[in-house]
Design a protein around this motif. Structure first.
Motif, PDB file in Angstrom:
ATOM      1  N   LEU A 151      48.111 -34.723  11.281  1.00 54.22           N
ATOM      2  CA  LEU A 151      48.623 -33.711  11.498  1.00 54.22           C
ATOM      3  C   LEU A 151      49.590 -34.129  13.133  1.00 54.22           C
ATOM      4  CD1 LEU A 151      46.040 -30.733  11.366  1.00 54.22           C
ATOM      5  CD2 LEU A 151      48.190 -31.186   9.961  1.00 54.22           C
ATOM      6  N   LEU A 204      44.758 -30.763   3.725  1.00 50.38           N
ATOM      7  CA  LEU A 204      45.544 -30.141   4.583  1.00 50.38           C
ATOM      8  C   LEU A 204      46.729 -28.988   3.736  1.00 50.38           C
ATOM      9  CD1 LEU A 204      46.533 -33.102   6.646  1.00 50.38           C
ATOM     10  CD2 LEU A 204      45.089 -31.322   7.268  1.00 50.38           C
ATOM     11  N   LEU A 209      48.898 -26.334   5.620  1.00 50.25           N
ATOM     12  CA  LEU A 209      49.300 -26.958   6.879  1.00 50.25           C
ATOM     13  C   LEU A 209      50.468 -27.996   6.448  1.00 50.25           C
ATOM     14  CD1 LEU A 209      46.023 -27.601   8.849  1.00 50.25           C
ATOM     15  CD2 LEU A 209      47.588 -25.837   9.185  1.00 50.25           C
ATOM     16  N   ILE A 210      50.553 -28.497   5.488  1.00 52.72           N
ATOM     17  CA  ILE A 210      51.577 -29.420   5.107  1.00 52.72           C
ATOM     18  C   ILE A 210      52.089 -28.973   3.776  1.00 52.72           C
ATOM     19  CG2 ILE A 210      50.372 -31.252   6.179  1.00 52.72           C
ATOM     20  CD1 ILE A 210      49.633 -32.422   3.329  1.00 52.72           C
ATOM     21  N   LEU A 252      55.204 -30.961   7.835  1.00 53.23           N
ATOM     22  CA  LEU A 252      54.440 -29.939   8.235  1.00 53.23           C
ATOM     23  C   LEU A 252      55.249 -28.539   7.989  1.00 53.23           C
ATOM     24  CD1 LEU A 252      53.414 -30.613  12.060  1.00 53.23           C
ATOM     25  CD2 LEU A 252      51.966 -30.681   9.823  1.00 53.23           C
ATOM     26  N   GLY A 256      51.869 -24.995   9.860  1.00 55.31           N
ATOM     27  CA  GLY A 256      51.139 -26.194  10.289  1.00 55.31           C
ATOM     28  C   GLY A 256      51.535 -26.430  11.728  1.00 55.31           C
ATOM     29  N   CYS A 260      49.540 -27.090  15.016  1.00 59.08           N
ATOM     30  CA  CYS A 260      49.472 -28.077  15.717  1.00 59.08           C
ATOM     31  C   CYS A 260      49.781 -27.873  17.282  1.00 59.08           C
ATOM     32  CB  CYS A 260      50.274 -29.250  15.470  1.00 59.08           C
ATOM     33  SG  CYS A 260      49.917 -29.768  13.796  1.00 59.08           S
TER      34      CYS A 260
END
Length: 267
Positions: A151, A204, A209-210, A252, A256, A260
């Protein structure tokens, strides 16, 4: 001799007739007793059957009357007390579990509808402030240390290249996958367990998140180093003469990016 035999025959016939007459009289005497018993049994069971029939009829009539009253009361919006004097519970469409043994109603967990109503109340409160998304704490508990490195790499350096290796089918009828999603993210992020990178990326993605994009990066030179990696070369060798690389990218999501920014040291 002939007269004696005739006399004996007549005596036997007489005895047979007398025995038959005696049996007939016995049957006539027993028949009235049997009829009396049958009549008496019907007289004894008759009242009991009548009581059962009357009781069943009364219960059916009472149930029909109560049902009619409650149906009419429901149409008019009037609540009727139950048999023990308590009012029936309101029908809210929500199943409320009973309190577990040793717990009072005050200590029971709130229902989903109550929690949803609280969220709406907080959203209408102009003084309420939320520092970060409430899911971030739960997401952090579901991440491996190597996933945090991935990440951070994506947050610092943006989209990363990835390629699928495909090969042509016989007679040029389409293509089939040889190796999907080959990338250098594990190496670039400094992951400890490189063999787990595909599982890291799947987790993820599951957490939102991705994103695995079908669009390639704008700069084609970003793929030159990746396509020279041993795993890409080996996949192309397995695919044979018709093997080729299809360029993709991994980035991302907006969720996400915010995660981060809030949870990871990026500087």
């Amino acid at each position: 001799m002939s007269e004696e035999r005739d006399s004996e025959g007549r005596d036997r016939e007489r005895r047979v007739r007398e025995a038959s007459a005696s049996d007939e009289r016995d049957r006539e005497r027993r028949k009235p007793d049997s009829d009396d018993r049958e009549g008496g049994g019907l007289l004894e069971t008759g009242p009991a059957l009548a009581r059962l029939a009357v009781g069943a009829g009364l219960r059916t009539a009472r149930w029909a009357a109560e049902t009619s009253l409650r149906t009419g009361a429901g149409i008019l919006g009037v609540e009727l007390p139950s048999q023990n004097g308590a009012r029936p519970p309101e029908e809210t469409g929500e199943v409320v579990p009973s309190a577990p043994e040793g717990q009072s109603e005050a200590t029971q967990p709130r229902s989903l509808r109550e929690r949803g109503a609280e969220l709406l109340e907080r959203s209408a409160d102009v003084e309420y402030e939320e520092e970060f998304h409430p899911a971030y704490e739960r997401i952090l508990s579901q991440l491996a240390p190597d996933e945090a490195r991935i990440l951070r790499l994506l947050a610092r350096r943006g989209q990363q290249p990835a390629v699928d290796v495909r090969t042509s089918k016989a007679l040029g009828m389409g293509s089939e996958m040889v190796a999907p999603g080959l990338n250098m993210i594990g190496l670039e992020a400094g992951c400890r367990y490189l063999d787990r990178v595909p599982a890291y990326l799947n987790n993820l993605y599951r957490l939102g998140l991705i994103w695995f994009s079908r669009e390639p990066l704008e700069d084609p030179t970003d793929y030159q180093v990746l396509e020279a990696q041993p795993d890409v070369i080996e996949a192309k060798r397995k695919g044979g003469r018709g093997a080729k690389t299809v360029r993709r990218s991994i980035s991302l999501t907006p969720f996400g990016e915010d995660f981060c920014r809030v949870t990871l040291p990026l500087t």
